[in-house]
Motif scaffolding. Structure first.
Motif, PDB file in Angstrom:
ATOM      1  N   GLU A 124      -8.349 -34.434 -14.411  1.00 24.22           N
ATOM      2  CA  GLU A 124      -7.488 -34.078 -13.275  1.00 24.22           C
ATOM      3  C   GLU A 124      -8.209 -33.123 -12.331  1.00 24.22           C
ATOM      4  OE1 GLU A 124      -3.006 -34.416 -15.179  1.00 24.22           O
ATOM      5  OE2 GLU A 124      -4.212 -32.660 -15.644  1.00 24.22           O
ATOM      6  N   LYS A 125      -8.993 -32.207 -12.941  1.00 26.63           N
ATOM      7  CA  LYS A 125      -9.745 -31.269 -12.099  1.00 26.63           C
ATOM      8  C   LYS A 125     -10.772 -32.006 -11.248  1.00 26.63           C
ATOM      9  CE  LYS A 125      -9.446 -26.954 -14.613  1.00 26.63           C
ATOM     10  NZ  LYS A 125     -10.121 -25.948 -15.420  1.00 26.63           N
ATOM     11  N   GLN A 126     -11.447 -32.987 -11.882  1.00 29.92           N
ATOM     12  CA  GLN A 126     -12.451 -33.740 -11.121  1.00 29.92           C
ATOM     13  C   GLN A 126     -11.800 -34.483  -9.964  1.00 29.92           C
ATOM     14  OE1 GLN A 126     -14.121 -36.023 -14.303  1.00 29.92           O
ATOM     15  NE2 GLN A 126     -15.811 -34.571 -14.643  1.00 29.92           N
ATOM     16  N   ASP A 127     -10.625 -35.092 -10.253  1.00 34.59           N
ATOM     17  CA  ASP A 127      -9.901 -35.785  -9.178  1.00 34.59           C
ATOM     18  C   ASP A 127      -9.575 -34.815  -8.049  1.00 34.59           C
ATOM     19  OD1 ASP A 127      -9.932 -38.247 -10.259  1.00 34.59           O
ATOM     20  OD2 ASP A 127      -7.945 -38.133 -11.175  1.00 34.59           O
ATOM     21  N   MET A 128      -9.031 -33.658  -8.450  1.00 33.02           N
ATOM     22  CA  MET A 128      -8.591 -32.707  -7.427  1.00 33.02           C
ATOM     23  C   MET A 128      -9.775 -32.207  -6.609  1.00 33.02           C
ATOM     24  SD  MET A 128      -5.979 -31.496  -6.055  1.00 33.02           S
ATOM     25  CE  MET A 128      -4.421 -31.246  -6.826  1.00 33.02           C
ATOM     26  N   CYS A 129     -10.925 -31.960  -7.263  1.00 35.00           N
ATOM     27  CA  CYS A 129     -12.124 -31.539  -6.534  1.00 35.00           C
ATOM     28  C   CYS A 129     -12.521 -32.597  -5.516  1.00 35.00           C
ATOM     29  CB  CYS A 129     -13.302 -31.346  -7.488  1.00 35.00           C
ATOM     30  SG  CYS A 129     -13.194 -29.847  -8.435  1.00 35.00           S
ATOM     31  N   ARG A 130     -12.439 -33.844  -5.960  1.00 30.13           N
ATOM     32  CA  ARG A 130     -12.802 -34.945  -5.066  1.00 30.13           C
ATOM     33  C   ARG A 130     -11.879 -34.947  -3.859  1.00 30.13           C
ATOM     34  NH1 ARG A 130     -11.163 -40.223  -5.582  1.00 30.13           N
ATOM     35  NH2 ARG A 130     -10.221 -39.812  -7.616  1.00 30.13           N
ATOM     36  N   PHE A 131     -10.580 -34.763  -4.096  1.00 30.66           N
ATOM     37  CA  PHE A 131      -9.643 -34.758  -2.972  1.00 30.66           C
ATOM     38  C   PHE A 131      -9.929 -33.604  -2.018  1.00 30.66           C
ATOM     39  CE2 PHE A 131      -6.655 -36.898  -6.100  1.00 30.66           C
ATOM     40  CZ  PHE A 131      -6.889 -38.150  -5.573  1.00 30.66           C
ATOM     41  N   VAL A 132     -10.207 -32.419  -2.592  1.00 28.55           N
ATOM     42  CA  VAL A 132     -10.448 -31.254  -1.735  1.00 28.55           C
ATOM     43  C   VAL A 132     -11.684 -31.498  -0.872  1.00 28.55           C
ATOM     44  CG1 VAL A 132     -11.090 -28.817  -1.737  1.00 28.55           C
ATOM     45  CG2 VAL A 132      -9.283 -29.625  -3.261  1.00 28.55           C
ATOM     46  N   LEU A 133     -12.753 -32.003  -1.503  1.00 26.09           N
ATOM     47  CA  LEU A 133     -13.974 -32.259  -0.742  1.00 26.09           C
ATOM     48  C   LEU A 133     -13.748 -33.347   0.312  1.00 26.09           C
ATOM     49  CD1 LEU A 133     -16.586 -32.076  -3.626  1.00 26.09           C
ATOM     50  CD2 LEU A 133     -16.368 -30.494  -1.710  1.00 26.09           C
ATOM     51  N   ASP A 134     -12.998 -34.385  -0.070  1.00 24.29           N
ATOM     52  CA  ASP A 134     -12.748 -35.471   0.886  1.00 24.29           C
ATOM     53  C   ASP A 134     -11.914 -34.995   2.067  1.00 24.29           C
ATOM     54  OD1 ASP A 134     -14.212 -37.208  -0.531  1.00 24.29           O
ATOM     55  OD2 ASP A 134     -12.537 -38.346  -1.383  1.00 24.29           O
ATOM     56  N   VAL A 135     -10.922 -34.168   1.784  1.00 30.33           N
ATOM     57  CA  VAL A 135     -10.105 -33.622   2.876  1.00 30.33           C
ATOM     58  C   VAL A 135     -11.008 -32.880   3.849  1.00 30.33           C
ATOM     59  CG1 VAL A 135      -8.377 -31.871   3.449  1.00 30.33           C
ATOM     60  CG2 VAL A 135      -7.965 -33.440   1.564  1.00 30.33           C
ATOM     61  N   ASN A 136     -11.900 -32.065   3.278  1.00 29.48           N
ATOM     62  CA  ASN A 136     -12.809 -31.282   4.092  1.00 29.48           C
ATOM     63  C   ASN A 136     -13.757 -32.175   4.893  1.00 29.48           C
ATOM     64  OD1 ASN A 136     -15.710 -29.510   3.868  1.00 29.48           O
ATOM     65  ND2 ASN A 136     -13.905 -28.527   4.752  1.00 29.48           N
ATOM     66  N   ASP A 137     -14.292 -33.202   4.256  1.00 31.27           N
ATOM     67  CA  ASP A 137     -15.250 -34.089   4.930  1.00 31.27           C
ATOM     68  C   ASP A 137     -14.576 -34.997   5.945  1.00 31.27           C
ATOM     69  OD1 ASP A 137     -17.420 -33.140   3.665  1.00 31.27           O
ATOM     70  OD2 ASP A 137     -17.490 -34.696   2.118  1.00 31.27           O
ATOM     71  N   GLU A 138     -13.511 -35.687   5.486  1.00 33.46           N
ATOM     72  CA  GLU A 138     -12.944 -36.753   6.324  1.00 33.46           C
ATOM     73  C   GLU A 138     -12.079 -36.215   7.448  1.00 33.46           C
ATOM     74  OE1 GLU A 138     -11.056 -39.924   4.213  1.00 33.46           O
ATOM     75  OE2 GLU A 138     -12.624 -39.966   2.697  1.00 33.46           O
ATOM     76  N   PHE A 139     -11.267 -35.204   7.146  1.00 36.64           N
ATOM     77  CA  PHE A 139     -10.357 -34.695   8.173  1.00 36.64           C
ATOM     78  C   PHE A 139     -10.918 -33.462   8.867  1.00 36.64           C
ATOM     79  CE2 PHE A 139      -7.118 -36.225   4.863  1.00 36.64           C
ATOM     80  CZ  PHE A 139      -7.210 -37.522   5.309  1.00 36.64           C
ATOM     81  N   GLY A 140     -12.018 -32.903   8.340  1.00 33.58           N
ATOM     82  CA  GLY A 140     -12.576 -31.703   8.940  1.00 33.58           C
ATOM     83  C   GLY A 140     -11.708 -30.480   8.763  1.00 33.58           C
ATOM     84  N   THR A 141     -10.815 -30.521   7.770  1.00 35.90           N
ATOM     85  CA  THR A 141      -9.900 -29.406   7.564  1.00 35.90           C
ATOM     86  C   THR A 141     -10.633 -28.220   6.938  1.00 35.90           C
ATOM     87  OG1 THR A 141      -8.247 -31.073   7.064  1.00 35.90           O
ATOM     88  CG2 THR A 141      -7.679 -28.804   6.535  1.00 35.90           C
ATOM     89  N   THR A 142     -10.390 -27.056   7.478  1.00 36.83           N
ATOM     90  CA  THR A 142     -10.914 -25.841   6.876  1.00 36.83           C
ATOM     91  C   THR A 142     -10.058 -25.498   5.665  1.00 36.83           C
ATOM     92  OG1 THR A 142     -11.467 -25.107   9.096  1.00 36.83           O
ATOM     93  CG2 THR A 142     -11.536 -23.454   7.352  1.00 36.83           C
ATOM     94  N   ILE A 143     -10.709 -25.139   4.561  1.00 34.45           N
ATOM     95  CA  ILE A 143      -9.947 -24.910   3.337  1.00 34.45           C
ATOM     96  C   ILE A 143     -10.242 -23.529   2.797  1.00 34.45           C
ATOM     97  CG2 ILE A 143      -9.698 -25.620   0.923  1.00 34.45           C
ATOM     98  CD1 ILE A 143     -10.243 -28.499   1.937  1.00 34.45           C
ATOM     99  N   CYS A 144      -9.168 -22.825   2.430  1.00 33.92           N
ATOM    100  CA  CYS A 144      -9.315 -21.540   1.764  1.00 33.92           C
ATOM    101  C   CYS A 144      -8.614 -21.678   0.430  1.00 33.92           C
ATOM    102  CB  CYS A 144      -8.689 -20.437   2.606  1.00 33.92           C
ATOM    103  SG  CYS A 144      -8.722 -18.842   1.799  1.00 33.92           S
TER     104      CYS A 144
END
Lengths: 355, 262
Positions: free
Chosen positions: B194-214
């Motif tokens: 689940e952690k790996q999935d979530m990491c993938r989602f966080v990175l994808d959000v950052n890459d694909e949508f350009g969202t800044t994440i804190c």
């Protein structure tokens, strides 16, 4: 035709978002509505109209109103009777003072709007207080409104006992007089009102109410404004309750005094909502049917069974059995009759197979 | 693979923030910034003030001292819904989903600020209201696809397992199409997959949508792998700030985590 949704594919979001996505449900509801309009008038007696169908429909509408507030938005209210009174007396005053507007639709909508305005006013404390404390605050509104209609004589047209009566009523030239006409008029009104309520609770505003109900802090953080959301729930809820109150006065009672909308009425509607199912429009109807029908059935039961009991004994038994049934249903299914119905539907989807 | 990226534009700057509850100082004199497009982690032992920091950023707490500058505008006290209107969305440490509603409805609430039709049209569910509903449904379905939760679309979220609830909550935050996404322990209580999935989602959000994440996270492996820069809090004070490699070698941070005899 078995109750199956297999093979019913949705190719647009619009089709997926309709009120009854399953064809069998659509047909069933359509059949019920048609039967209520066309078949019931063929055989219904005056007793069935005035003692069962009309009270059931009007109180269902009131229960829908309260369910929006309590079931969907999570704001407990004990002021339903008071809001019904506002609707009834506002409608009465418009009918009395502006005779040109003797159209029941206009009169009822006016009653609903006035009730909505009063609901917004008494909903203001909900921003600061929750749960039991809000229940007490709305209880205060009930007592205040009771007092208002008993003491402010202008509202009751200076009749000595505070009892008011309405004469002839009509809508768009249709004279609504006999029980059958009253039933059909109320039925039409309730069907439209239910559709409106369903549209509201499945749309954006309904989601905002449920968000406030389920987790108010998170709702505020993702952008809902608590005050506006809660007051919109109070307004819409009181609107429906006010219309129900006006109907109760005009088409059920004909003449009434403030006592018709006392605290007992508030409790009665709240019980309907809780027994029927919080957060379910179907539950409002089931709860109203339960509360209206059960006492009548219990009252007639000894006669049907050929048991000879005194009238006093029958009415005592009625209270005892009714109370026991409420407790029983709440233990069996705390989420109300609507949940029992949806469990039954789930089972029916698989029937006759166990899995 | 370690990513090294350069960011120039500051999206949000925290300057000398102090926050106390009665006599308890939750944050004292904290300053850091979040650059546009980066993944910024806030770490620290329990009670370090990480969640308080996020609550200050999205307007839920009002710091007694200091200022927060967001997109170049110094902001005074604001209500949480104003932060939401400016493009800040968040998830919560303890899942704060609307339990009685379906996955679909929960994510639809994330788009509430974009839904404008009035009560009247909604009551009739025709014209603008129906169009709006379908338009936003399309946007929400993209998020459902992205997070791979199509199968639980119509399930009430109260019935979902923990890991999926976390994912739905991320979906609700994403539905607002935020510029700044605050994630409060997105991987807490998850198993490794689940952690790996979530990491993938966080990175994808950052890459694909350009969202800044804190994000706040306790799993150091995750933090060091996915974040661009890390700020470390301990007892409400900032004890470290820099790229992951600097933080790994920072003596104050090591002391805070492992304990040290004074």
């Amino acid at each position: 035709m078995l109750y199956r949704e297999a093979g019913q594919f949705k190719t647009t979001y619009g089709a997926d978002q309709q009120i009854f996505p399953i064809l069998q449900d659509r047909l069933f509801v359509l059949a019920v509505i048609l039967a209520a309009f066309l078949v019931v008038p063929l055989f219904a007696s005056q007793y069935l109209y005035t003692e069962i169908l009309i009270p059931f429909l009007i109180l269902s509408l009131a229960a829908i109103g309260l369910n929006i507030l309590v079931g969907y938005c999570g704001q407990v209210s004990l002021g339903t009777g008071g809001f019904m009174a506002v609707g009834a007396y506002a409608a009465y005053n418009l009918w009395l003072r502006v005779p040109e507007l003797n159209n029941l639709v206009v009169v009822f909508l006016f009653g609903g709007l006035m009730s909505a305005a009063v609901g917004i006013l008494f909903g203001l404390p909900s921003l600061r207080i929750k749960g039991f404390y809000l229940a007490v605050a709305t209880l205060a509104s009930q007592f205040f409104l009771d007092w208002l209609f008993a003491r402010v004589k202008w509202l009751t047209n200076y009749t000595p006992s505070g009892s008011v009566a309405v004469g002839e009523t009509s809508a768009f030239g249709w004279k609504i007089d006999t029980p059958a006409e009253r039933y059909l008029f109320i039925l039409a009104f309730v069907v439209v009102a239910t559709l409106v309520a369903k549209n509201l609770v499945r749309g954006h505003i309904g989601r905002s109410w449920m968000a406030i109900r389920d987790m108010d802090i998170a709702a505020e953080i993702i952008g809902f404004q608590p005050l506006r959301t809660k007051l919109s729930a109070f307004a819409v809820s009181s609107f429906f309750i006010g219309i129900a109150g006006a109907m109760w006065g005009f088409l059920r009672l004909g003449s009434w005094e403030p006592l018709a909308f006392d605290i007992n009425r508030s409790f009665q509607i709240l019980f309907m909502v809780i027994i029927g199912g919080l957060g379910s429009l179907l539950g409002s109807f089931l709860g109203a049917a339960f509360i209206v029908l059960t006492p009548i059935v219990l009252n007639q039961m000894p006669g049907w069974l050929g048991v000879k009991l005194s009238t006093a004994m029958i009415s005592h038994l009625e209270f005892m059995v009714f109370g026991a049934m409420i407790v029983f249903f709440l233990i069996v299914e705390p989420h109300g009759l609507a949940r029992l119905w949806s469990i039954a539907k789930e089972k029916l989807r698989l029937w006759p197979f166990p899995h | 693979m370690k990513r090294s990226r350069v960011f120039n534009e500051v999206l949000l700057a925290v300057e000398n923030i102090s926050l106390s509850f009665g006599g308890v100082k939750a944050l004292s004199d904290i300053s850091f910034d979040i650059a546009k497009g980066e993944i910024r982690a806030i770490i620290g032992p329990n009670g370090a003030g990480k969640s308080s920091m996020l609550n200050c950023i999205n307007g839920f707490y009002h710091p007694q001292q200091g200022a927060i500058t967001y997109k170049g505008v110094r902001r005074s006290q604001m209500r949480p819904h104003e932060a939401a209107e400016q493009g800040i969305a968040r998830t919560f440490q303890n899942i704060a989903l609307f339990r009685g509603m379906s996955t679909l409805d929960n994510i639809m609430t994330g788009r509430n600020l974009r839904m404008k039709t009035g009560l009247f049209w909604q009551a009739l569910h025709i014209g603008p209201a129906a169009r709006e509903e379908i338009e936003h449904r399309q946007a929400v379905e993209k998020i459902i696809d992205f997070l791979e939760i199509q199968h639980i679309r119509k399930v009430p979220v109260g019935q979902l397992p923990y890991g999926l609830q976390k994912r739905v909550e991320l979906g609700r935050a994403l539905a607002a199409q935020p510029e700044l996404l605050l994630l409060d322990e997105p991987m807490a209580g998850m198993n490794i997959e689940e952690k790996q999935d979530m990491c993938r989602f966080v990175l994808d959000v950052n890459d694909e949508f350009g969202t800044t994440i804190c994000l706040i996270e306790h799993d150091m492996g995750v933090v060091m792998d996915i974040s661009d820069r890390v700020v470390v809090l301990d007892y409400g004070k900032k004890i470290g700030d820099g790229v992951p490699d600097e933080i790994k070698g920072n003596q104050a941070v090591i002391d805070a985590y492992l304990g040290v005899s004074h």
